[in-house]
Each structure stands twice: as structure tokens, then as C-alpha cells.
Design a protein around this motif. Sequence first.
Motif, PDB file in Angstrom:
ATOM      1  N   ASP A  76       0.351  -1.204  -0.375  1.00 45.21           N
ATOM      2  CA  ASP A  76       0.039   0.125   0.274  1.00 45.21           C
ATOM      3  C   ASP A  76       0.857   1.579  -0.238  1.00 45.21           C
ATOM      4  O   ASP A  76       0.530   2.086  -0.760  1.00 45.21           O
ATOM      5  CB  ASP A  76      -1.305   0.291   1.002  1.00 45.21           C
ATOM      6  CG  ASP A  76      -2.293  -0.946   1.118  1.00 45.21           C
ATOM      7  OD1 ASP A  76      -1.794  -1.098   0.153  1.00 45.21           O
ATOM      8  OD2 ASP A  76      -2.388  -1.630   2.147  1.00 45.21           O
ATOM      9  N   LYS A  77       1.615   1.549   1.198  1.00 44.42           N
ATOM     10  CA  LYS A  77       2.732   2.420   1.585  1.00 44.42           C
ATOM     11  C   LYS A  77       4.118   2.567   1.264  1.00 44.42           C
ATOM     12  O   LYS A  77       4.826   3.039   1.170  1.00 44.42           O
ATOM     13  CB  LYS A  77       2.332   3.777   2.409  1.00 44.42           C
ATOM     14  CG  LYS A  77       0.930   3.763   2.340  1.00 44.42           C
ATOM     15  CD  LYS A  77       0.107   4.241   3.327  1.00 44.42           C
ATOM     16  CE  LYS A  77      -1.301   5.162   3.387  1.00 44.42           C
ATOM     17  NZ  LYS A  77      -1.468   5.935   3.424  1.00 44.42           N
ATOM     18  N   THR A  78       4.163   1.369   0.668  1.00 44.94           N
ATOM     19  CA  THR A  78       5.745   0.968   0.281  1.00 44.94           C
ATOM     20  C   THR A  78       6.332  -0.020  -0.466  1.00 44.94           C
ATOM     21  O   THR A  78       5.263  -0.693  -1.029  1.00 44.94           O
ATOM     22  CB  THR A  78       5.992   0.300   2.045  1.00 44.94           C
ATOM     23  OG1 THR A  78       5.962  -0.892   1.886  1.00 44.94           O
ATOM     24  CG2 THR A  78       6.001   0.593   3.159  1.00 44.94           C
ATOM     25  N   VAL A  79       7.483   0.159  -1.036  1.00 44.80           N
ATOM     26  CA  VAL A  79       7.933  -1.099  -1.512  1.00 44.80           C
ATOM     27  C   VAL A  79       9.471  -1.528  -1.526  1.00 44.80           C
ATOM     28  O   VAL A  79      10.090  -0.865  -0.501  1.00 44.80           O
ATOM     29  CB  VAL A  79       8.541   0.075  -2.948  1.00 44.80           C
ATOM     30  CG1 VAL A  79       9.267  -0.655  -4.004  1.00 44.80           C
ATOM     31  CG2 VAL A  79       7.903   0.841  -4.112  1.00 44.80           C
ATOM     32  N   VAL A  80       9.465  -2.782  -1.143  1.00 44.57           N
ATOM     33  CA  VAL A  80      10.589  -3.691  -0.308  1.00 44.57           C
ATOM     34  C   VAL A  80      11.081  -4.584  -1.209  1.00 44.57           C
ATOM     35  O   VAL A  80      10.626  -4.671  -2.851  1.00 44.57           O
ATOM     36  CB  VAL A  80       9.540  -4.673   0.097  1.00 44.57           C
ATOM     37  CG1 VAL A  80      11.054  -5.864   0.579  1.00 44.57           C
ATOM     38  CG2 VAL A  80       9.175  -4.379   1.265  1.00 44.57           C
ATOM     39  N   TRP A  81      12.753  -3.940  -1.294  1.00 48.22           N
ATOM     40  CA  TRP A  81      14.026  -4.619  -2.604  1.00 48.22           C
ATOM     41  C   TRP A  81      14.812  -6.391  -0.853  1.00 48.22           C
ATOM     42  O   TRP A  81      14.383  -5.468  -0.230  1.00 48.22           O
ATOM     43  CB  TRP A  81      14.745  -3.697  -2.653  1.00 48.22           C
ATOM     44  CG  TRP A  81      14.354  -3.019  -3.686  1.00 48.22           C
ATOM     45  CD1 TRP A  81      12.808  -2.788  -4.144  1.00 48.22           C
ATOM     46  CD2 TRP A  81      15.832  -2.056  -4.126  1.00 48.22           C
ATOM     47  NE1 TRP A  81      13.927  -1.825  -5.030  1.00 48.22           N
ATOM     48  CE2 TRP A  81      14.767  -0.816  -5.155  1.00 48.22           C
ATOM     49  CE3 TRP A  81      17.236  -1.641  -3.613  1.00 48.22           C
ATOM     50  CZ2 TRP A  81      15.597  -0.317  -5.755  1.00 48.22           C
ATOM     51  CZ3 TRP A  81      17.381  -1.414  -4.278  1.00 48.22           C
ATOM     52  CH2 TRP A  81      17.228  -0.411  -5.536  1.00 48.22           C
ATOM     53  N   SER A  82      13.816  -7.129  -1.217  1.00 51.55           N
ATOM     54  CA  SER A  82      14.349  -8.450  -1.057  1.00 51.55           C
ATOM     55  C   SER A  82      14.870  -9.084  -2.049  1.00 51.55           C
ATOM     56  O   SER A  82      14.807  -9.276  -3.475  1.00 51.55           O
ATOM     57  CB  SER A  82      13.378  -9.121  -0.367  1.00 51.55           C
ATOM     58  OG  SER A  82      12.445  -9.232  -1.584  1.00 51.55           O
ATOM     59  N   GLU A  83      15.659 -10.148  -1.908  1.00 50.33           N
ATOM     60  CA  GLU A  83      16.590 -11.450  -2.916  1.00 50.33           C
ATOM     61  C   GLU A  83      17.270 -10.850  -3.801  1.00 50.33           C
ATOM     62  O   GLU A  83      16.604 -11.492  -5.059  1.00 50.33           O
ATOM     63  CB  GLU A  83      14.983 -11.984  -3.016  1.00 50.33           C
ATOM     64  CG  GLU A  83      14.278 -12.788  -2.246  1.00 50.33           C
ATOM     65  CD  GLU A  83      12.909 -13.545  -2.220  1.00 50.33           C
ATOM     66  OE1 GLU A  83      12.853 -13.698  -3.713  1.00 50.33           O
ATOM     67  OE2 GLU A  83      12.099 -14.045  -1.654  1.00 50.33           O
ATOM     68  N   PHE A  84      17.832 -10.716  -3.533  1.00 50.80           N
ATOM     69  CA  PHE A  84      18.984  -9.925  -4.732  1.00 50.80           C
ATOM     70  C   PHE A  84      19.527 -11.396  -5.080  1.00 50.80           C
ATOM     71  O   PHE A  84      20.248 -12.333  -4.558  1.00 50.80           O
ATOM     72  CB  PHE A  84      20.020  -8.777  -4.072  1.00 50.80           C
ATOM     73  CG  PHE A  84      19.618  -7.324  -3.272  1.00 50.80           C
ATOM     74  CD1 PHE A  84      20.024  -6.578  -4.263  1.00 50.80           C
ATOM     75  CD2 PHE A  84      19.645  -7.361  -2.138  1.00 50.80           C
ATOM     76  CE1 PHE A  84      19.298  -5.332  -4.364  1.00 50.80           C
ATOM     77  CE2 PHE A  84      18.809  -6.152  -2.248  1.00 50.80           C
ATOM     78  CZ  PHE A  84      18.790  -5.308  -2.798  1.00 50.80           C
ATOM     79  N   ALA A  85      20.156 -10.952  -6.209  1.00 54.00           N
ATOM     80  CA  ALA A  85      20.577 -12.626  -7.220  1.00 54.00           C
ATOM     81  C   ALA A  85      20.778 -12.174  -8.216  1.00 54.00           C
ATOM     82  O   ALA A  85      20.674 -10.976  -9.025  1.00 54.00           O
ATOM     83  CB  ALA A  85      19.351 -13.623  -7.643  1.00 54.00           C
ATOM     84  N   ASP A  91       9.117   3.999   1.842  1.00 53.65           N
ATOM     85  CA  ASP A  91       8.256   4.398   1.497  1.00 53.65           C
ATOM     86  C   ASP A  91       8.028   4.655  -0.025  1.00 53.65           C
ATOM     87  O   ASP A  91       8.601   5.395  -0.899  1.00 53.65           O
ATOM     88  CB  ASP A  91       8.517   6.135   1.906  1.00 53.65           C
ATOM     89  CG  ASP A  91       7.191   7.068   2.112  1.00 53.65           C
ATOM     90  OD1 ASP A  91       6.110   7.014   2.540  1.00 53.65           O
ATOM     91  OD2 ASP A  91       6.568   7.780   1.011  1.00 53.65           O
ATOM     92  N   ALA A  92       6.598   4.712  -0.094  1.00 51.70           N
ATOM     93  CA  ALA A  92       6.331   4.405  -2.109  1.00 51.70           C
ATOM     94  C   ALA A  92       6.379   5.161  -2.599  1.00 51.70           C
ATOM     95  O   ALA A  92       6.390   5.494  -3.596  1.00 51.70           O
ATOM     96  CB  ALA A  92       4.832   3.924  -2.100  1.00 51.70           C
ATOM     97  N   GLU A  93       5.503   6.682  -1.991  1.00 51.51           N
ATOM     98  CA  GLU A  93       5.986   8.192  -2.580  1.00 51.51           C
ATOM     99  C   GLU A  93       6.951   8.691  -2.838  1.00 51.51           C
ATOM    100  O   GLU A  93       7.357   9.088  -4.231  1.00 51.51           O
ATOM    101  CB  GLU A  93       4.166   9.110  -2.194  1.00 51.51           C
ATOM    102  CG  GLU A  93       4.553  10.205  -2.140  1.00 51.51           C
ATOM    103  CD  GLU A  93       3.276  10.931  -1.958  1.00 51.51           C
ATOM    104  OE1 GLU A  93       4.225  12.247  -1.969  1.00 51.51           O
ATOM    105  OE2 GLU A  93       2.862  10.304  -0.628  1.00 51.51           O
ATOM    106  N   HIS A  94       8.520   8.513  -1.709  1.00 53.12           N
ATOM    107  CA  HIS A  94       9.138   9.093  -2.377  1.00 53.12           C
ATOM    108  C   HIS A  94       9.877   8.053  -3.100  1.00 53.12           C
ATOM    109  O   HIS A  94      11.082   8.929  -4.378  1.00 53.12           O
ATOM    110  CB  HIS A  94      10.099   8.906  -0.941  1.00 53.12           C
ATOM    111  CG  HIS A  94      11.671   8.891  -1.117  1.00 53.12           C
ATOM    112  ND1 HIS A  94      12.103  10.219  -0.729  1.00 53.12           N
ATOM    113  CD2 HIS A  94      12.761   8.455  -1.242  1.00 53.12           C
ATOM    114  CE1 HIS A  94      13.783   9.753  -1.295  1.00 53.12           C
ATOM    115  NE2 HIS A  94      13.866   8.836  -1.319  1.00 53.12           N
ATOM    116  N   TYR A  95       9.810   6.813  -3.676  1.00 47.63           N
ATOM    117  CA  TYR A  95      10.490   5.358  -4.466  1.00 47.63           C
ATOM    118  C   TYR A  95      10.090   6.043  -5.901  1.00 47.63           C
ATOM    119  O   TYR A  95      10.375   6.203  -6.212  1.00 47.63           O
ATOM    120  CB  TYR A  95       9.815   4.815  -3.891  1.00 47.63           C
ATOM    121  CG  TYR A  95      10.506   3.427  -4.611  1.00 47.63           C
ATOM    122  CD1 TYR A  95      11.880   2.803  -4.717  1.00 47.63           C
ATOM    123  CD2 TYR A  95       9.837   2.488  -5.578  1.00 47.63           C
ATOM    124  CE1 TYR A  95      12.009   1.742  -5.117  1.00 47.63           C
ATOM    125  CE2 TYR A  95       9.985   1.609  -6.238  1.00 47.63           C
ATOM    126  CZ  TYR A  95      11.673   1.131  -5.500  1.00 47.63           C
ATOM    127  OH  TYR A  95      11.771   0.054  -6.558  1.00 47.63           O
TER     128      TYR A  95
END
Length: 173
Positions: A89-98, A117-121
Motif C-alpha cells: 500500500d504505502k511501501t516498496v520492498v527490495w529483497s532477494e538480491f541475486a 516509502d512508496a511515494e518517495h520511491y
Amino acid sequence: MDIIALRRVDVPDYEPVFSFSINGRELADILRAHGCEDCELTLWSVGCHQGCTVFAQQQGTQPERQIVMICGCGVLGCSSTSVSVTRRDKTVVWSEFATDGPSRIPELDNAGPFEFDAEHYDTLLAEGRRLAREEMAKQRAFDEEYRKQRDAEAARQSEAKPSGVVCQPAESA
């Protein structure tokens, strides 16, 4: 919440690159600490291959694997590092680098996850897309000017060369 920043870096004798930082630390340094050698994301790469990179405009909330770093040559498929990008909803997640190289780097599992924060991203990536478009326009203008100069030089050289036709004196009858 993690803080992501983006800056354009002009590299001498090379093309400009994007440099991400997370919580004040360069992403390249974070990934190198986990065994990754890919260290940049050239503006040219983003301009040409935006749909494969984190600059793609993500559709929906399903995780998408997107490129975050590319080897110095800037060519997709040579070697790159990707990340799973999940929009909430209001966030973006970076995970599982490969990496997409020949061998998996297990240490990359310990890089992240990072939640932004999704808006900043979104604002940050829109600025990155703008910079990439500008860089591509500059490159196209440079290429066009180079082509014009090359064609003009070729025309000058062609005019300076003898045509190969030798005038013969008229035969007397």
C-alpha cells in the motif's frame, strides 16, 4: 523504514551512471560486501532497457524481479544483479538480491530486505527515468552530429578525387 537516494555520477572516460544509496550507504558497497561484483547501472542501460530495471513502472502488487546493477559494459545479459521488488500500500520492498552470472552468490541472501516509502520511491525513480531520457537524447544528438560530420567529410573526399575519366584528345580525320 529505509531511506533510498539516487544520484547521477559522471565517470571520467565513461558514461554517466546511477548510484543508489540506502540509509546513507552506497548500494554498490552493500552488495560488494556480500560478494557481488556488479557495481553500476548506466543511464544508457536504463534508457535502453528500462523495462528490465528497477526503473520500470511496476504493475500491480506481485513481486517482480528487476535489475538493480549491471556489469561495467552496461549490456544486459552479460552480468547483472537483480532484486525482488514488492509494492505494498504505502511501501516498496527490495529483497532477494541475486546475480544472473554463472554462479549464485549465497551471501546476497543477507543483503536486505529494504523497505521504502512508496511515494518517495516513485518520485525518485521518475527522476531517474527523466535523467535517462535526457542522456539518451544527448547521445542521439551526438550520434547525429557525428554522422553528419562523417558524411560531409566523405563528400569532400569524394569531390577531391579524380573521377577516373581521362579526357582523350579528339582523333583527327
